[in-house]
Design a protein around this motif. Structure first.
Motif, PDB file in Angstrom:
ATOM      1  N   GLU A  33      26.888  46.248  19.914  1.00  0.00           N
ATOM      2  CA  GLU A  33      27.071  47.511  19.540  1.00  0.00           C
ATOM      3  C   GLU A  33      29.103  47.487  20.093  1.00  0.00           C
ATOM      4  N   ALA A  34      28.697  47.195  21.531  1.00  0.00           N
ATOM      5  CA  ALA A  34      29.906  46.816  22.486  1.00  0.00           C
ATOM      6  C   ALA A  34      30.636  46.092  21.906  1.00  0.00           C
ATOM      7  N   VAL A  35      30.389  44.896  21.441  1.00  0.00           N
ATOM      8  CA  VAL A  35      31.244  44.077  21.536  1.00  0.00           C
ATOM      9  C   VAL A  35      31.945  44.264  19.992  1.00  0.00           C
ATOM     10  N   LEU A  36      31.190  44.818  18.698  1.00  0.00           N
ATOM     11  CA  LEU A  36      31.916  45.420  17.577  1.00  0.00           C
ATOM     12  C   LEU A  36      32.899  47.153  18.020  1.00  0.00           C
ATOM     13  N   ARG A  37      32.625  47.410  19.092  1.00  0.00           N
ATOM     14  CA  ARG A  37      33.328  48.191  19.516  1.00  0.00           C
ATOM     15  C   ARG A  37      34.611  48.022  20.582  1.00  0.00           C
ATOM     16  N   ASN A  38      34.477  47.139  21.241  1.00  0.00           N
ATOM     17  CA  ASN A  38      35.732  46.224  22.004  1.00  0.00           C
ATOM     18  C   ASN A  38      36.765  45.301  20.904  1.00  0.00           C
ATOM     19  N   THR A  39      36.244  45.024  19.613  1.00  0.00           N
ATOM     20  CA  THR A  39      36.243  44.124  18.624  1.00  0.00           C
ATOM     21  C   THR A  39      37.445  45.381  17.640  1.00  0.00           C
ATOM     22  N   GLY A  40      37.154  46.839  17.330  1.00  0.00           N
ATOM     23  CA  GLY A  40      37.244  47.279  16.362  1.00  0.00           C
ATOM     24  C   GLY A  40      36.407  47.363  14.944  1.00  0.00           C
ATOM     25  N   ARG A  41      35.715  46.533  15.273  1.00  0.00           N
ATOM     26  CA  ARG A  41      34.525  46.532  14.122  1.00  0.00           C
ATOM     27  C   ARG A  41      33.424  47.269  13.700  1.00  0.00           C
ATOM     28  N   THR A  42      33.210  48.571  14.586  1.00  0.00           N
ATOM     29  CA  THR A  42      32.695  48.977  14.526  1.00  0.00           C
ATOM     30  C   THR A  42      32.446  50.049  12.728  1.00  0.00           C
ATOM     31  N   SER A  43      31.331  50.015  12.369  1.00  0.00           N
ATOM     32  CA  SER A  43      30.728  50.816  10.956  1.00  0.00           C
ATOM     33  C   SER A  43      31.576  52.135  10.976  1.00  0.00           C
ATOM     34  N   ILE A  44      32.705  52.277  10.318  1.00  0.00           N
ATOM     35  CA  ILE A  44      33.274  53.694  10.295  1.00  0.00           C
ATOM     36  C   ILE A  44      32.461  54.929   9.505  1.00  0.00           C
ATOM     37  N   ARG A  45      31.786  54.218   8.460  1.00  0.00           N
ATOM     38  CA  ARG A  45      31.357  55.244   7.526  1.00  0.00           C
ATOM     39  C   ARG A  45      29.565  54.213   6.864  1.00  0.00           C
ATOM     40  N   GLY A  94      24.725  42.236  -3.737  1.00  0.00           N
ATOM     41  CA  GLY A  94      24.928  41.257  -4.190  1.00  0.00           C
ATOM     42  C   GLY A  94      26.028  40.351  -3.448  1.00  0.00           C
ATOM     43  N   LYS A  95      25.879  38.897  -3.945  1.00  0.00           N
ATOM     44  CA  LYS A  95      27.144  37.992  -3.021  1.00  0.00           C
ATOM     45  C   LYS A  95      28.276  38.563  -3.310  1.00  0.00           C
ATOM     46  N   SER A  96      28.730  39.690  -4.215  1.00  0.00           N
ATOM     47  CA  SER A  96      30.151  39.717  -3.896  1.00  0.00           C
ATOM     48  C   SER A  96      30.071  40.481  -3.055  1.00  0.00           C
ATOM     49  N   GLY A  97      29.021  41.660  -2.868  1.00  0.00           N
ATOM     50  CA  GLY A  97      29.387  42.373  -1.100  1.00  0.00           C
ATOM     51  C   GLY A  97      28.685  41.414   0.144  1.00  0.00           C
ATOM     52  N   ILE A  98      28.002  40.611  -0.422  1.00  0.00           N
ATOM     53  CA  ILE A  98      27.762  40.279   0.903  1.00  0.00           C
ATOM     54  C   ILE A  98      29.319  39.901   1.424  1.00  0.00           C
ATOM     55  N   SER A  99      29.506  38.822   0.478  1.00  0.00           N
ATOM     56  CA  SER A  99      31.495  38.524   0.861  1.00  0.00           C
ATOM     57  C   SER A  99      32.288  39.167   1.699  1.00  0.00           C
ATOM     58  N   GLN A 100      31.950  40.171   1.297  1.00  0.00           N
ATOM     59  CA  GLN A 100      33.039  41.844   1.695  1.00  0.00           C
ATOM     60  C   GLN A 100      32.579  41.918   2.763  1.00  0.00           C
ATOM     61  N   ALA A 101      31.399  42.666   3.180  1.00  0.00           N
ATOM     62  CA  ALA A 101      31.056  42.952   4.405  1.00  0.00           C
ATOM     63  C   ALA A 101      31.405  41.752   5.619  1.00  0.00           C
ATOM     64  N   ARG A 102      30.597  40.338   4.442  1.00  0.00           N
ATOM     65  CA  ARG A 102      31.504  39.359   6.158  1.00  0.00           C
ATOM     66  C   ARG A 102      32.703  39.327   6.544  1.00  0.00           C
ATOM     67  N   THR A 103      33.378  39.583   5.244  1.00  0.00           N
ATOM     68  CA  THR A 103      34.810  39.353   5.609  1.00  0.00           C
ATOM     69  C   THR A 103      35.683  40.636   6.551  1.00  0.00           C
ATOM     70  N   ARG A 104      34.595  42.005   6.263  1.00  0.00           N
ATOM     71  CA  ARG A 104      34.946  43.187   6.981  1.00  0.00           C
ATOM     72  C   ARG A 104      34.649  42.995   8.172  1.00  0.00           C
ATOM     73  N   LEU A 105      33.796  42.279   8.907  1.00  0.00           N
ATOM     74  CA  LEU A 105      33.253  42.457  10.064  1.00  0.00           C
ATOM     75  C   LEU A 105      33.960  40.993  11.025  1.00  0.00           C
ATOM     76  N   GLY A 106      34.743  40.095   9.837  1.00  0.00           N
ATOM     77  CA  GLY A 106      35.662  38.859  10.603  1.00  0.00           C
ATOM     78  C   GLY A 106      35.002  38.331  12.025  1.00  0.00           C
ATOM     79  N   TRP A 107      36.016  37.319  12.137  1.00  0.00           N
ATOM     80  CA  TRP A 107      35.205  36.231  13.331  1.00  0.00           C
ATOM     81  C   TRP A 107      35.266  36.652  14.182  1.00  0.00           C
TER      82      TRP A 107
END
Length: 406
Positions: A33-45, A94-107
């Motif tokens: 959670e700390a890393v997600l906050r620092n990188t601006g990737r915390t889930s907003i909704r 589904g596969k597309s939903g997983i891909s979207q979630a990973r893309t939102r997260l980023g590297w």
């Protein structure tokens, strides 16, 4: 290698296959959670796949390279409610939903979590991790095949071969390894054409005082040597036999003091030289051995580190080859490529794999300590299988990861 939508046996639970407890212990939710906050990737909704769940999913993917995206997620989510947050309602996307979630997260969050958590773990009682007072680490690099996609090839490149282009694009990476535990840390990756020296400039920033870093002759250069020793760590690197190293002072153990320079011109004028200790030796009766081996070290006191001991110690550099084999063969699987189809997700998946390796090695280190064994004597492949199976008392492992395995 193509993946089928493999299914696990009916009734399978998270406790039987994915040892999420190992992951949450190694990478606590609070750290994520700390890393997600620092990188601006915390889930907003509220999403079907919250960001912190996707982080665990990315790491879990490395444990099941032969299974489909959705099958890994199904197993992961079966235990997520009672292990992480009983109030969380999640469903298998589904596969597309997983891909979207990973893309939102980023590297970036994945690499940041890697850099924050993946570090040497040996303690003073860890067998094989120390030479006298020094923590032994080694430096080396390798390559890894990635999915054959145009964007992947454009960003990371495809190596040439004697029969034309390689079958797959590749990434190149350089790591430090803690010799005694086989923990790979400080890892950096780039295009396959990127030189290992270039990547090593970033990797060496993870060296610390009290470490003794072993390095192959391909890494030696005046600039890189000075960068490495500026970290406070000591060095023991092999150098090419044509490097001019005139003897300035012969020491009782047969080694001698000399200096290295940035250029031949500086050497001719004797300016800006850096003092080093040179150890030369041969391996008699060893098939394939070279006539002479030359090592440089920052340890100038021959009594603190005798030449014969240092010569024997250098060959422990091969521990990193074993660690890389664990990563590329036993964890990833032989002839299996990273599955991600976009460059950003390749980077994400790569660091997820590095963290999965770290989690397994941490488990092995604890087991070795309890058995009073050298971690090298434990089977990495067996440990991978244990992590994929039910661990006794799994439910007693708290999500905070504060308690030790029993």
């Amino acid at each position: 290698m193509a993946r089928t939508v493999a299914e696990l046996p009916g009734g399978t639970r998270i406790t039987d296959y994915i040892s999420l407890g190992v992951l949450t212990k190694t990478f606590p939710v609070t750290a994520i959670e700390a890393v997600l906050r620092n990188t601006g990737r915390t889930s907003i909704r509220q999403r079907d796949l919250p960001a912190h769940v996707v982080v665990y999913y990315v790491i879990a993917l490395a444990l099941y390279m032969q299974s489909s995206y959705r099958e890994v997620l199904r197993c992961l989510l079966e235990g997520i409610q009672w292990l992480l947050d009983p109030g969380t309602i999640v469903k298998v996307a589904g596969k597309s939903g997983i891909s979207q979630a990973r893309t939102r997260l980023g590297w970036k969050p994945i690499q940041q979590l890697h850099d924050d958590v993946v570090k040497p773990i040996a303690i003073k009682s860890t067998k094989g991790a120390w030479y006298r007072s020094w923590r032994l680490v080694s430096l080396d690099g390798s390559t890894m095949d990635i999915a054959d996609e145009k964007e992947n090839e454009k960003v990371y490149g495809r190596p040439a071969s004697s029969r034309g282009d390689s079958a797959f694009p590749q990434v190149r990476f350089v790591s430090l390894v803690e010799n005694g535990t086989h923990v790979l840390f400080g890892t950096r990756m780039g295009r396959v054409e990127t030189g290992e020296i270039t990547l090593a400039k970033e990797v060496l920033l993870f060296l610390r005082k009290g470490m003794l870093c072993l390095g192959d002759r391909n890494f030696f250069g005046f600039e890189l040597w000075n960068q490495a020793r500026a970290t406070g760590a000591d060095l023991l690197w092999r150098v090419k036999k044509n490097l001019r190293l005139p003897c300035e002072k012969r020491l009782p153990d047969g080694s001698y003091l000399s200096r290295v320079y940035a250029s031949p011109k500086d050497q001719r004028h004797g300016r800006n030289g850096v003092i080093v200790r040179v150890i030369e030796y041969s391996l008699e009766g060893v098939p394939g051995a070279e006539p002479i081996y030359r090592l440089l070290t920052t340890v100038l006191d021959h009594e603190a580190a005798p030449a014969t001991e240092m010569a024997a110690l250098y060959h422990e550099r091969w521990e990193i080859e074993t660690a890389l084999d664990e990563l590329k063969t036993h964890l990833r699987g032989s002839r299996i490529v990273l599955r991600s189809k976009t460059p950003d997700l390749v980077r994400q998946e790569f660091y997820g794999m590095m963290m999965a390796h770290f989690a397994i090695r941490g488990l092995m280190h604890e087991a070795a300590l309890k058995a009073d064994e050298d971690p090298d004597r434990l089977s990495f492949l067996h440990a991978v299988r244990v992590v994929r199976r039910k661990i006794a008392r799994f439910a007693s492992i708290p999500p905070s990861g504060q308690e030790r395995f029993s």
